[in-house]
Design a protein around this motif. Structure first.
Motif, PDB file in Angstrom:
ATOM      1  N   ASP A   1     -10.800   8.945   0.732  1.00  0.00           N
ATOM      2  CA  ASP A   1     -10.919   9.060   2.126  1.00  0.00           C
ATOM      3  C   ASP A   1      -9.949   7.711   2.957  1.00  0.00           C
ATOM      4  O   ASP A   1     -10.673   6.794   3.284  1.00  0.00           O
ATOM      5  CB  ASP A   1     -12.423   8.931   2.560  1.00  0.00           C
ATOM      6  N   THR A   2      -8.716   8.122   3.253  1.00  0.00           N
ATOM      7  CA  THR A   2      -7.828   7.143   3.835  1.00  0.00           C
ATOM      8  C   THR A   2      -6.629   7.902   4.684  1.00  0.00           C
ATOM      9  O   THR A   2      -6.353   8.998   4.315  1.00  0.00           O
ATOM     10  CB  THR A   2      -7.270   6.180   2.898  1.00  0.00           C
ATOM     11  N   GLU A   3      -6.197   7.649   5.756  1.00  0.00           N
ATOM     12  CA  GLU A   3      -5.164   7.966   6.300  1.00  0.00           C
ATOM     13  C   GLU A   3      -3.898   7.802   5.808  1.00  0.00           C
ATOM     14  O   GLU A   3      -3.535   6.895   5.412  1.00  0.00           O
ATOM     15  CB  GLU A   3      -5.337   7.651   7.841  1.00  0.00           C
TER      16      GLU A   3
ATOM     17  N   THR B   1       0.893  -1.254   0.182  1.00  0.00           N
ATOM     18  CA  THR B   1       0.038   0.065   0.058  1.00  0.00           C
ATOM     19  C   THR B   1       0.967   1.225  -0.143  1.00  0.00           C
ATOM     20  O   THR B   1       2.002   1.294   0.543  1.00  0.00           O
ATOM     21  CB  THR B   1      -1.012  -0.015   1.431  1.00  0.00           C
TER      22      THR B   1
ATOM     23  N   SER C   1      -1.979   8.106   0.273  1.00  0.00           N
ATOM     24  CA  SER C   1      -2.963   7.551  -0.603  1.00  0.00           C
ATOM     25  C   SER C   1      -2.918   7.274  -2.131  1.00  0.00           C
ATOM     26  O   SER C   1      -3.700   6.626  -2.729  1.00  0.00           O
ATOM     27  CB  SER C   1      -4.483   8.527  -0.627  1.00  0.00           C
TER      28      SER C   1
ATOM     29  N   ARG D   1       0.472   3.795   1.857  1.00  0.00           N
ATOM     30  CA  ARG D   1       0.573   4.021   3.323  1.00  0.00           C
ATOM     31  C   ARG D   1       2.201   3.350   3.675  1.00  0.00           C
ATOM     32  O   ARG D   1       2.826   4.222   4.301  1.00  0.00           O
ATOM     33  CB  ARG D   1      -0.368   4.032   4.169  1.00  0.00           C
TER      34      ARG D   1
END
Length: 287
Positions: free
Chosen positions: A241-243, A213, A246, A215
């Protein structure tokens, strides 16, 4: 970072990449828009991209001999960097790229040795460095298809055998899959998502320990760099919408990247507001 053995094959692509341009991201006022996992904002056509410049470039020559200067790449530049490093003028990575750092080291050397201070390595500078005058040469990149049914593409070392040329290999592989459709979770030429594209490219050049990923790549892999060079990975946050990170792409110079967006693998201009507002930073996976 471990690199696997690379395989000699049947395609020959001559690749020489331009020196990196300073990319100054606009980090204020980030917009965390819900743009989707494979945002394609800023995508441009091949004819508009920088890829035409990332081709074999002959070292300029004059009636006085070979000139090595800003934008040149290859073993000739590496020899100059090594000599400058031995004499204390060059403290950066020996990468075979004649960029602004190499140019400044050359100018400092020329000033101290009472040469014309122009940042160009011509016959007089070569002679003072005790380096032979050099002919322009080709750095060939060999790519092979092992099994077309499995779409398995592997990249070997360049003909010079120098690992520093791996960044040009990275660009070559990224370019080779332009047009591949976007498929969530995909990591092959049948279809790939944005992080699957990064995994695919680096796997093909023998770097097979990249996280899955964006991240995890941003947190765990490679080394952070202040400004991206060709073959580095540029990261973005808030593209959906991810921390954390991305999205990412392979930087190819001139504020452009190859990435897997909604419309598949393509070239994007990262100087536009969308990418600038989401820019997180850059990392090198080859150092």
């Amino acid at each position: 970072m471990a690199q696997s053995n690379q395989t000699v094959g049947k395609y020959v692509l001559s690749i020489a990449f331009v020196s990196s341009l300073v990319f100054t991201p606009v980090l204020s006022g980030k917009v965390f828009a819900n743009a989707g996992a494979g945002a394609s904002e800023g995508d441009i056509t091949i004819s508009e991209s920088n890829l035409s410049n990332i081709q074999e470039q002959e070292v300029a020559s004059s009636s006085e001999g070979t000139l090595i200067q800003h934008g040149d790449v290859g073993a000739v530049v590496e020899d100059i960097q090594k000599e400058l490093q031995e004499q204390g003028y060059y403290t950066y990575t020996i990468d075979g790229i004649f960029g602004s750092i190499t140019g400044q080291a050359v100018r400092d050397y020329q000033a101290d040795h009472h040469l014309q201070v122009d940042g160009i390595v011509g016959p007089n500078t070569l002679e003072t460095m005790a380096l032979p005058e050099m002919e322009s040469s080709e750095d060939n990149l060999t790519i092979t298809e092992i099994d077309s049914s499995e779409n398995n593409l592997t990249v070997t070392e360049s003909s010079s055998g120098d690992v520093s040329n791996i960044k040009s290999d990275i660009v070559a592989v990224a370019k080779s899959v332009i047009g591949t459709p976007y498929v969530w979770g995909g990591t092959t030429t049948e279809g790939m998502d944005s992080s699957g594209f990064i995994n695919y490219v680096f796997n093909q050049v023998g770097i097979d320990d990249i996280s899955r990923t964006h991240r995890e790549m941003w947190e765990n892999d490679g080394n952070y760099v202040d400004h991206p060079s060709i073959g580095d990975v540029v990261f973005f946050e808030g593209t959906y919408d991810t921390e954390g990170a991305s999205h990412s792409g392979v930087y190819i110079g001139n504020n452009q990247m190859i990435h897997a967006g909604d419309d598949g693998v393509s070239v994007a201009d990262i100087s536009i507001d969308y990418w600038q507002n989401h820019y997180l930073g850059a990392k090198s996976f080859t150092e």
